[in-house]
Design a protein around this motif. Structure first.
Motif, short mmCIF file in Angstrom:
data_model
loop_
_atom_site.label_atom_id
_atom_site.label_comp_id
_atom_site.label_asym_id
_atom_site.label_seq_id
_atom_site.Cartn_x
_atom_site.Cartn_y
_atom_site.Cartn_z
N PRO A 30 -44.62 55.23 4.93
CA PRO A 30 -44.49 55.06 6.42
C PRO A 30 -43.31 54.29 7.05
O PRO A 30 -42.87 53.07 6.58
N THR A 31 -42.51 54.93 7.74
CA THR A 31 -41.09 54.24 8.10
C THR A 31 -41.05 53.93 9.65
O THR A 31 -41.57 54.92 10.47
N GLY A 32 -40.42 52.81 9.92
CA GLY A 32 -40.49 52.58 11.30
C GLY A 32 -39.03 52.30 11.71
O GLY A 32 -38.28 52.00 11.17
N LEU A 33 -38.53 52.54 12.93
CA LEU A 33 -37.29 52.67 13.37
C LEU A 33 -37.19 51.81 14.76
O LEU A 33 -37.73 52.14 15.47
N LEU A 34 -36.47 50.60 14.81
CA LEU A 34 -36.26 49.93 15.81
C LEU A 34 -34.73 50.09 16.33
O LEU A 34 -33.83 49.40 15.85
N ALA A 35 -34.45 51.08 17.18
CA ALA A 35 -33.09 51.44 17.57
C ALA A 35 -32.57 50.19 18.63
O ALA A 35 -33.16 49.54 19.38
N GLN A 36 -31.13 50.50 18.83
CA GLN A 36 -30.29 49.53 19.72
C GLN A 36 -30.97 49.63 21.15
O GLN A 36 -31.16 48.89 21.77
N ARG A 37 -31.07 50.71 21.44
CA ARG A 37 -31.51 51.32 23.03
C ARG A 37 -32.78 51.38 22.85
O ARG A 37 -33.64 52.01 22.04
N LEU A 38 -33.42 50.79 23.88
CA LEU A 38 -34.98 50.75 24.23
C LEU A 38 -35.50 51.57 25.23
O LEU A 38 -36.44 51.35 25.73
#
Length: 170
Positions: A30-38
């Motif tokens: 399982p992979t999570g991404l926290l991008a710069q833009r919210l």
């Protein structure tokens, strides 16, 4: 850059980011991404809604408890992310990412200290220090890298149309 690469749908980011470096993850990680833009938070009426949307089967109490760990407490958890500071929005997004079920074992963070004050950076470091999965952090923040005890760095540089990766053990 990472947000543009990851936004393409499948996983073309692997070649663009890793170049010749081999990284094979089984599809079950399982992979999570926290991008710069919210921007994904903008459609939610409250921080609780945003977090629960990631794992609707979990209870509101679980969502509140996690938000409290990220200093979003009491009435603040019932407010719209649109009314929150950049640091608060980031903490809601991180809680949302970590709340998924199954929890991410591989977490990709794209410039996580952008728009954070010093107290929020320290809270982020504390939260990530407790995280027990693998991290890929795209950052220019040397303090963050040092505090998280980064063990490997990939320095990316672009020369025209060529992207090169310098692989360095720390």
């Amino acid at each position: 850059l990472l947000a543009r690469i990851l936004g393409a749908g499948s996983e073309p980011w692997r070649d663009a980011v890793l170049g010749d470096v081999s990284l094979d993850l089984p599809p079950s990680v399982p992979t999570g991404l926290l991008a710069q833009r919210l921007d994904e938070l903008d459609g939610f009426g409250s921080a609780i809604e945003a977090v629960r949307d990631a794992a609707p089967q979990r209870t509101p109490h679980d969502a509140r408890a996690l938000l409290a760990r990220f200093l979003i407490r009491g009435d603040r958890a019932d407010q719209s992310p649109l009314t929150m500071s950049g640091g608060e929005r980031f903490r809601v997004a991180l809680a949302r990412t970590l709340f998924t079920d199954p929890a991410p074992q591989f977490l990709v963070l794209d410039e996580p200290t952008n728009n954070l004050d010093l107290a929020s950076v320290e809270q982020l470091i504390e939260a990530l220090d407790d995280y027990r999965g693998a991290l890929l952090i795209v950052t220019h923040d040397e303090h963050l890298a040092a505090e998280l005890r980064v063990t490997r760095r990939w320095r990316l540089s672009r020369g025209g149309a060529t992207l090169s990766v310098d692989d360095e053990a720390v």
